[in-house]
Design a protein around this motif. Sequence first.
Motif, short mmCIF file in Angstrom:
data_model
loop_
_atom_site.label_atom_id
_atom_site.label_comp_id
_atom_site.label_asym_id
_atom_site.label_seq_id
_atom_site.Cartn_x
_atom_site.Cartn_y
_atom_site.Cartn_z
N VAL A 165 0.76 -1.16 0.05
CA VAL A 165 0.15 -0.05 0.10
C VAL A 165 0.75 1.36 -0.11
N LEU A 166 2.10 1.27 0.80
CA LEU A 166 2.69 2.56 1.13
C LEU A 166 3.49 2.71 -0.17
N SER A 167 3.49 1.74 -1.05
CA SER A 167 4.48 1.87 -2.44
C SER A 167 3.72 2.91 -3.24
N PHE A 168 2.32 2.75 -3.28
CA PHE A 168 1.73 3.84 -4.09
C PHE A 168 0.98 5.04 -3.40
N ASN A 169 1.65 5.31 -2.19
CA ASN A 169 1.21 6.40 -1.39
C ASN A 169 2.11 7.47 -1.94
N ASN A 170 1.15 8.68 -2.34
CA ASN A 170 1.57 9.92 -2.81
C ASN A 170 1.98 10.94 -1.63
N LYS A 213 13.40 5.06 2.45
CA LYS A 213 13.02 5.84 1.23
C LYS A 213 11.52 5.11 0.71
N PRO A 214 10.85 5.86 0.00
CA PRO A 214 9.61 5.01 -0.42
C PRO A 214 9.89 4.13 -1.60
N GLU A 215 11.17 4.41 -2.17
CA GLU A 215 11.68 3.41 -3.34
C GLU A 215 11.69 2.04 -2.85
N MET A 216 11.80 1.87 -1.52
CA MET A 216 12.12 0.54 -0.77
C MET A 216 10.85 -0.18 -0.96
N TYR A 217 9.80 0.63 -0.70
CA TYR A 217 8.42 -0.05 -0.67
C TYR A 217 8.15 -0.53 -2.01
N SER A 218 8.33 0.12 -2.96
CA SER A 218 8.08 -0.29 -4.39
C SER A 218 8.87 -1.46 -4.82
N LYS A 274 4.87 6.97 -8.75
CA LYS A 274 6.27 7.63 -8.95
C LYS A 274 7.32 7.12 -8.17
N TRP A 275 6.93 6.48 -7.16
CA TRP A 275 8.17 5.60 -6.43
C TRP A 275 8.80 4.48 -7.35
N TYR A 276 7.61 4.04 -8.10
CA TYR A 276 8.28 3.01 -9.17
C TYR A 276 9.30 3.60 -10.17
#
Lengths: 264, 270
Positions: free
Chosen positions: A27-32, A227-232, A45-47
């Motif tokens: 879920v957090l990987s899609f969080n803006n 960093k959010p990149e880690m979630y993606s 954007k994290w992707y």
Amino acid sequence: MIRQILRKTYIALIFIFLYAPIATLVVLSFNNSKTRAKWGGFTLKWYQELFQNEEIMQALWNTLAIASISAVTATLIGTIACISIQSMKKRNRAIVMGITNIPMLNAEIVTGISLMLLFISVGAHFGFTTILLSHITFNIPYVILNVMPRMKQLNPSTYESALDLGASPLQAFFKITFPDLLPGILSGFLMAFTMSLDDFIITYFTKGPGVHTLSTKIYTEVRKGIKPEMYSLSTIIFVTVIILLLLVNYSPKEKKPKTQSKKG
Amino acid sequence: MSKKLLSVPYLFWSALFIIVPLLMVFYYGLTDKSGAFTLANIAAIASPEHSKALWAAVRLSLISTVICLLLAYPLAMILCNMKVNHSSFTVVIFILPMWMNFLLRTLAWQSLLEKTGVINSILGALHLPPLQIINTSNAVILGMVYNFLPFMVLPIYNVLVKIDANITNAARDLGANEVQTFFKVILPLSVPGMISGITMVFVPALTTFVISNILGGGKILLIGNVIEQEFTQAYNWNLGSGLSIVLMLFIIFNMVITAVTDKDGEVSIL
């Protein structure tokens, strides 16, 4: 009836315990929104940033390269070793199998530092090669432990009759022994590959500065702050794992031994 | 084609990369910086900071092992009693997280537990007091249980699946009730699986430094953390090796117990 409900509840609770963290990552990987606490809308954007992050891409490449090369090498060395272990006397076989078990039973941290000490003492340059050598080392036992049971089930008479019928030892091996060993070899290879992909501790002690696998990269990132990149990245890895597991589980099952109708 | 020659590559490899490195740990552990023999590196475990770290590691790993056992046993039993076509899929579901990168799983718990993390924002939205668990030993235990639970479920499941239904039926025929059947028949038969699971959880939990670093926030020092710091920060390889030897004694003790109880090598994760 009550028991059935209790069972289902228990399974559901454990399921939630196991998957809630993973679901959170997804879920957090899609969080803006930079903060975890708030949902800032859907974003990809994290992707994008993940794929533009050269360090992570380099680490991914290193991980895949090390996993493939080490799994292939370990499969070769391990399978060849199994052939000779099988023909050893009982006592020697026990010793060799005992040594094989050491890396599996020992703590990873001890295996890691022992290899680190070895590389230091020979003055090796710490980097891709030292990680690769270490991964081959802890991968070989997984191959041997998968191939050995197959080896024991082999009927030596078939190999011998191939020789009697004029096959060279190599021909006999590849036409008779090898096909019987193949399932064990494949599962050993797969296990070695995944163990290498997942390894952190041994890599951590045998890597050099600036060289990263995904695991060590994640570790340094986590210590700096997530960093959010880690979630993606987590999401992509999880989806890949699911797909691979589904493929393995629903691939056609191993064929039953054929009747000896084929002419050699 | 001599079969003896075929073993040469592997024997060479394992001598060079398994035996020699282990001997080096012993060499460094039993010498000081000048190379003279000493037991000081091993005796260093008795110093207050090291024995505290060892004690903390033993305590946390024992607690996590017990929790894993208590959670895994009922789960394994339920999985065993499922219909055949469901069960293999369900087992896969319960070991699937094991195939996800170990650091990412731990990272996930960090995101959940942090002061401003997911759980606390949900609790805050419900006007409940925040959960302060991150950077405590409880968070480390949680991380250990989460990461190593599948290692406990699998061996127990593998043993339970093999128990012949006729054996339990016989116990029931002979007048045992369900509780008696469990304690007199099923539980004793599943001991090898439990022992194997305990080893597979206890050793990595005892020696971890990653979980304590990520979820303990550097405040929880386990013996693994001490060894890691000696090697990567203090560069005192002698002391680090000495402490590793102590750690290996625990592992050997554990292995002996496993070998005694699981002679046939029937139970394994493979």
